[in-house]
Design a protein around this motif. Structure first.
Motif, short mmCIF file in Angstrom:
data_model
loop_
_atom_site.label_atom_id
_atom_site.label_comp_id
_atom_site.label_asym_id
_atom_site.label_seq_id
_atom_site.Cartn_x
_atom_site.Cartn_y
_atom_site.Cartn_z
N SER A 53 -1.61 0.70 2.93
CA SER A 53 -2.21 1.96 3.37
C SER A 53 -1.62 2.41 4.69
CB SER A 53 -3.73 1.80 3.57
OG SER A 53 -4.38 1.69 2.36
N VAL A 54 -1.55 1.48 5.65
CA VAL A 54 -1.08 1.90 6.97
C VAL A 54 0.41 2.21 6.96
CG1 VAL A 54 -2.88 0.58 8.13
CG2 VAL A 54 -0.62 -0.40 7.90
N LEU A 55 1.11 1.80 5.90
CA LEU A 55 2.51 2.22 5.77
C LEU A 55 2.61 3.57 5.06
CD1 LEU A 55 4.05 -1.23 4.87
CD2 LEU A 55 4.57 0.11 6.91
N ALA A 56 1.47 4.23 4.94
CA ALA A 56 1.38 5.61 4.44
C ALA A 56 1.59 5.74 2.93
CB ALA A 56 2.33 6.54 5.19
N MET A 57 1.46 4.63 2.18
CA MET A 57 1.59 4.74 0.73
C MET A 57 0.33 5.39 0.15
SD MET A 57 3.22 1.14 -0.50
CE MET A 57 4.39 0.30 0.53
N GLY A 58 0.53 6.16 -0.92
CA GLY A 58 -0.60 6.72 -1.64
C GLY A 58 -1.14 5.70 -2.64
N HIS A 59 -2.30 6.03 -3.24
CA HIS A 59 -2.96 5.07 -4.13
C HIS A 59 -2.05 4.59 -5.27
CE1 HIS A 59 -6.37 3.10 -5.99
NE2 HIS A 59 -6.05 3.65 -7.14
N LEU A 60 -1.38 5.53 -5.93
CA LEU A 60 -0.53 5.14 -7.06
C LEU A 60 0.67 4.32 -6.62
CD1 LEU A 60 -0.61 8.31 -9.35
CD2 LEU A 60 -1.79 6.14 -9.65
N GLN A 61 1.22 4.67 -5.46
CA GLN A 61 2.34 3.88 -4.93
C GLN A 61 1.90 2.46 -4.60
OE1 GLN A 61 3.37 6.48 -1.66
NE2 GLN A 61 5.11 7.33 -2.78
N GLN A 62 0.71 2.35 -4.03
CA GLN A 62 0.19 1.02 -3.73
C GLN A 62 0.04 0.19 -4.99
OE1 GLN A 62 -3.43 2.51 -1.67
NE2 GLN A 62 -2.89 1.03 -0.10
N MET A 63 -0.57 0.83 -6.00
CA MET A 63 -0.77 0.15 -7.27
C MET A 63 0.56 -0.30 -7.86
SD MET A 63 -3.82 -0.39 -8.38
CE MET A 63 -4.55 -0.08 -9.97
N ARG A 64 1.49 0.61 -7.93
CA ARG A 64 2.75 0.35 -8.62
C ARG A 64 3.62 -0.66 -7.90
NH1 ARG A 64 7.77 3.71 -9.11
NH2 ARG A 64 9.09 2.13 -10.05
N HIS A 65 3.74 -0.54 -6.57
CA HIS A 65 4.71 -1.36 -5.86
C HIS A 65 4.12 -2.62 -5.24
CE1 HIS A 65 7.95 1.56 -6.21
NE2 HIS A 65 7.04 2.50 -6.00
N ILE A 66 2.83 -2.59 -4.92
CA ILE A 66 2.26 -3.71 -4.17
C ILE A 66 1.24 -4.49 -5.00
CG2 ILE A 66 1.06 -4.39 -2.03
CD1 ILE A 66 3.83 -3.05 -1.62
N ILE A 67 0.28 -3.78 -5.56
CA ILE A 67 -0.86 -4.49 -6.15
C ILE A 67 -0.55 -5.00 -7.56
CG2 ILE A 67 -3.30 -4.32 -6.78
CD1 ILE A 67 -2.71 -4.12 -3.74
N LEU A 68 -0.10 -4.10 -8.45
CA LEU A 68 0.13 -4.53 -9.84
C LEU A 68 1.17 -5.65 -9.97
CD1 LEU A 68 -0.29 -1.31 -12.01
CD2 LEU A 68 -1.89 -3.17 -11.61
N PRO A 69 2.30 -5.59 -9.24
CA PRO A 69 3.25 -6.71 -9.39
C PRO A 69 2.64 -8.06 -9.05
CG PRO A 69 4.27 -4.90 -8.19
CD PRO A 69 2.81 -4.55 -8.35
N GLN A 70 1.74 -8.07 -8.09
CA GLN A 70 1.09 -9.33 -7.74
C GLN A 70 0.00 -9.69 -8.73
OE1 GLN A 70 0.20 -10.03 -3.47
NE2 GLN A 70 1.08 -8.01 -3.12
N ALA A 71 -0.75 -8.66 -9.18
CA ALA A 71 -1.82 -8.90 -10.14
C ALA A 71 -1.24 -9.40 -11.46
CB ALA A 71 -2.63 -7.62 -10.36
N LEU A 72 -0.05 -8.91 -11.80
CA LEU A 72 0.60 -9.29 -13.05
C LEU A 72 0.76 -10.81 -13.16
CD1 LEU A 72 2.03 -7.87 -15.47
CD2 LEU A 72 4.17 -8.33 -14.29
#
Lengths: 242, 218
Positions: free
Chosen positions: B121-140
């Motif tokens: 968030s503090v790197l200014a990513m939007g919700h979908l960007q967070q999901m796609r690049h940060i959260i989902l790859p780890q959740a996978l």
């Protein structure tokens, strides 16, 4: 016009009012330490500045970008101000280099090659140029925190918020991180840091803010505050920590 | 009277097992796609999407797959929509598995530390960007084991579709029994086929779980 303007900010969690009308102006290039007991609201204040927490009243602006609630307003604000956390929060699935490159690429649309150059440059700056291809888990805490700093710098913010960035580190690793912060201060970066490192606050900061029960209780130059605290609360706090 | 050899039985079951496998795969792929939509809706900031997804999940997890199958097969027929058995089977299984996969994956997404959201968030990513690049790859990484595990449930779930006349493994077993009058042999063979499909998958799921837990310990 100050770089960061905090006007009469109030915030409550339920019945518990954690910020009771905070006013603070920070000029560009200033280095400010926020000190105070735990529960005094210092971390909350920092987290409000870039919209990780919402505020109930008042206003906050950084370089003309106001704290709002829409994703666009938040993005505009967060492009102006970066943040570093106590727990580093590096992205464990990405290499050190990618950690630093990712946001300039996807948020600012920077071409990969340029982002790579910028990342290398910023990793050099924190003394970790050779760790570009390592993964976060292979680094010490101090190194991880320096990567986090490089990552924040890569967004080219006008100010950095540091939330107890040395508190999770082993004592022997604290200095390498503080040395980086000191060099940022020397380069003229605007820094707002919540810290327990009193000596560092005294040596590096232009002003110290003492928070107590959700208010700015005392504020001033570090020499003045540390050698001649006016309020009994600050006297007691300094007595406890030194 | 015609006599049936064991090979006749096995051969016919093998032919029918193709449909079990095909239905399972289709369910898994389509259910996964719908499950992803359910996941995003469930985690959306918009109230109606979040509540809609929750209702969907509760509905499909809270009723038997058999009822869902009947409702789709016979219910649509009431409205003059004649659905073939394979379509009704695929549709019911897809909707059913989406409700489970969406919820399994939500658990995986929520297992990602809050610090990852905040840092992105503090790197200014939007919700979908967070999901796609940060959260989902780890959740996978965490999701693989339970997802493969759920695949086993899907395979066994396809047996239910025999009730509306879709000829997969179970239905074939019934048909062959009616012809051979050898229920024990036939259903033992049917059971063996399910086991042969499911057991390796369970083992694989356990293997993945160990592997990713080991990777997680750092």
């Amino acid at each position: 016009m100050p770089l960061i303007a905090i006007e009469d900010v109030k915030k409550s969690y339920g019945d518990n009012e954690v910020l009771k009308g905070i006013r603070l102006s920070v000029e560009a290039g200033e280095v400010i330490a926020i000190i105070g007991k735990s529960g005094s609201g210092k971390s909350t204040l920092l987290r409000c500045i870039n919209g990780l927490e919402t505020i109930d009243q008042g206003s906050i602006s950084v370089a003309g970008a106001y704290l709002g609630t829409s994703e666009l307003e938040l993005k505009t604000l967060r492009l102006k101000v970066g943040m570093i956390f106590q727990q580093f929060n590096l992205f464990p699935h990405l290499s050190v280099g990618r950690n630093v490159m990712i946001s300039p690429m996807i948020v600012k649309g920077m071409p990969e090659q340029q982002a790579r150059e910028l990342a290398k440059q910023n990793l050099e700056r924190v003394g970790l140029g050779q760790k570009f291809d390592s993964f976060p888990e292979q680094l010490s805490g101090g190194q991880q925190q320096r990567v986090a700093i490089a990552r924040a710098l890569s967004m080219q913010p006008q100010a950095l918020l540091c939330d107890e960035i040395t508190s999770a580190l082993d004592p022997e690793l604290v200095n390498e991180v503080l040395a980086v912060v000191r060099s940022l201060a020397d380069d003229g970066m605007t820094l707002l840091m919540v810290t327990h490192e009193m000596r560092f606050a005294r040596e590096v900061c232009d002003r110290v803010v003492f928070m107590h029960q959700g208010k700015v209780h005392e504020i001033g130059a570090p020499e003045e505050l540390f050698t001649n605290p006016k309020t009994p609360e600050l006297q007691q706090f300094i007595g406890m920590t030194s | 009277m015609i006599s049936f050899s064991l090979w006749d039985i096995i051969r016919n079951l093998l032919l029918a097992a193709r449909w079990t496998v095909l239905l399972s795969l289709a369910t898994f792929v389509l259910g996964g796609a719908v499950g992803m939509l359910v996941l995003f809706a469930r985690m959306s900031k918009r109230n109606f999407l979040r509540h809609g997804a929750k209702l969907y999940i509760e509905l499909f997890q809270g009723t038997p797959l058999l009822m869902q199958l009947f409702l789709i097969f016979f219910g649509l027929a009431l409205f003059g929509l004649e659905v073939p058995a394979w379509l009704a089977a695929g549709l019911a299984l897809t909707l059913w598995s989406a409700s489970f996969l969406g919820e399994i994956w939500r658990g995986c997404v929520e297992a990602i530390p809050r610090g990852q959201w905040e840092a992105s968030s503090v790197l200014a990513m939007g919700h979908l960007q967070q999901m796609r690049h940060i959260i989902l790859p780890q959740a996978l990484r965490i999701a693989i084991a339970p997802t493969v595990g759920f695949g086993v449930q899907v395979i066994k779930g396809t047996a239910v579709t025999s009730i509306i006349g879709f000829v997969e493994l179970s239905k074939a077993g019934t048909v062959i029994t009616n012809a051979t009058f050898m229920p024990f042999t036939v259903f033992a063979a049917v059971g063996f086929f399910y086991f042969a499909l499911c057991w390796p998958l369970s083992k694989y799921s356990q293997f993945l779980e160990r592997k990713f837990n080991a990777a997680h310990r750092h």
